[in-house]
Design an enzyme around this catalytic site. Structure first.
Site, mmCIF file in Angstrom:
data_model
loop_
_atom_site.group_PDB
_atom_site.id
_atom_site.type_symbol
_atom_site.label_atom_id
_atom_site.label_comp_id
_atom_site.label_asym_id
_atom_site.label_seq_id
_atom_site.Cartn_x
_atom_site.Cartn_y
_atom_site.Cartn_z
ATOM 1 C CE1 TYR A 152 -3.518 2.890 0.603
ATOM 2 C CE2 TYR A 152 -1.862 3.413 2.217
ATOM 3 C CZ TYR A 152 -2.915 3.501 1.799
ATOM 4 O OH TYR A 152 -3.859 4.954 1.482
ATOM 5 C CD GLU A 164 -6.761 4.105 -1.130
ATOM 6 O OE1 GLU A 164 -6.060 5.166 0.145
ATOM 7 O OE2 GLU A 164 -7.153 3.786 -1.058
#
Length: 378
Positions: free
Chosen positions: A101, A189
């Site tokens: 991530y 993101e």
């Protein structure tokens, strides 16, 4: 403002972040054509502005064209968190060795943009933050210098543990920061950022949010907007000079001033109610704003009672009262309304409302309790 994954991937590609090839499709026949064009294993992904698409069945691996067609039939038209899937992204599948991530957010605590990375990719980062916060690496970026190359390498090395992979990942981090600044983003993101079995690092999913107040200088971003019904309401309210955000409660709120609006919502929560919205009519004394605000509040099927809380400074309470009276002449409703007026011309406003029979109270706490009581009678 939010955008879809396929749009975020376009922005990533413009800034040199590696993403697999993909095609946007609106019909099953387009899915079939895209799968044939890519000519290898693909992933068919629902394009809706909601998380948890995979858990909902909106992301399917297709090893053959026939599998892609089947996936297209299953996903197109399905409901994900109340949103109907009208388009899918057919993208090249990759052999994943590890998922990570990477995200950038505006951190109010550090007053900086914060780079967050984790080896727990491919899942919702909120779950990781809740259950395993130690697995998230955070780095606050100095706004005067931005994300420097050596800082990006240090974070990437801590994440990957291999200098060659870290150098590649660091380049992606710095590019993500550049696009974040350039597009006035509030969230960017990559989840997951994947390491493939051939040691490539690719962004295979992306999410971006943008500052609404900066859209006037971001025409390319604004052109990507695909508002849902709630956003359309918020945009329409903004065009009328109102600040409006829909929430999930049952007490409609009309207030003047953002601070008072927040305090009003807190007061409703304190006494066991739930606000249906944030609605700030601002400092204007234009009665039309009150009419427009009432149209929005009473048009929400979840609203069981309305609480009007006005503290008049620039705003004149008598003008608010006139606008409310006119609104109720136009809009026929049986939804109960509680009014609290205080400040400039409050006595005049209360005198006008007295003739209508609307409940008026003298304090904010009394207004909240009365609105909650009346909402339960509906």
């Amino acid at each position: 403002m939010k955008i879809h994954e396929y749009q975020a991937r376009e922005i990533f590609r413009d800034y040199g972040i590696p993403v697999p090839d993909g095609l946007l499709c609106y019909t099953v026949s387009e899915v079939e054509k895209a799968a044939r064009e890519i000519n290898r294993m693909v992933v068919v992904k629902a394009q809706v502005l909601a998380g948890g698409r995979g858990k909902a069945g909106g992301v399917k691996l297709a090893r053959t064209v026939e599998d892609a067609v089947t996936a297209g039939k299953q996903i197109l038209g399905m409901d994900i968190k109340g949103l109907t899937v009208t388009k899918v992204l057919v993208t090249e599948a990759v052999d994943i060795a590890k998922e990570f991530y990477v995200g950038l957010i505006n951190d109010r605590n550090s007053k900086c943009i914060t780079l967050m990375v984790s080896a727990e990719g491919g899942v919702e980062i909120e779950e990781v933050a809740k259950d395993n916060p130690e697995k998230i690496i955070k780095f606050s970026i100095n706004p005067l210098t931005g994300l420097l190359d050596y800082q990006a390498r240090n974070v990437a090395l801590e994440l990957f543990g291999d200098i060659k992979l870290a150098q590649t990942a660091a380049s992606i981090f710095t590019k993500l920061y550049k696009l974040y600044i350039a597009t006035d983003a509030t969230l960017a993101e990559i989840n997951p950022l994947v390491l493939t079995t051939t040691n490539e690092i690719l962004a295979i999913d992306g999410k971006m949010n943008f500052d609404d107040n900066a859209l006037y200088r971001q025409p390319k971003i604004l052109a990507m907007r695909e508002p849902d019904e709630e956003e359309m309401q918020e945009i329409a309210a903004h065009e009328k000079g109102l600040a409006y955000i829909k929430l999930d409660g049952t007490i409609g709120c009309m207030v003047n001033g953002a601070g008072l609006a927040m305090a009003t919502m807190d007061m409703i929560k304190l006494y066991g109610g739930s606000p249906a919205n944030f609605l700030d009519i601002g400092g204007s004394s234009n009665p039309q704003k009150v009419i427009d605000a009432m149209n929005i509040l009473l048009g929400d099927k979840n609203v069981k009672a309305v609480m009007i809380n006005i503290f008049g400074g620039i705003t004149r309470c008598d003008d608010v009262a006139r606008g409310l009276i006119k609104a109720l002449e136009i809009i026929i409703t049986d939804i109960p309304i509680v009014v609290r007026l205080s400040g400039t011309n409050a006595e005049e406003g209360l005198a006008l409302l007295k003739k209508t029979g609307l409940p008026t109270v003298s304090s904010m706490s009394e207004a909240a309790q009365k609105a909650i009581e009346l909402s339960k009678r509906k």
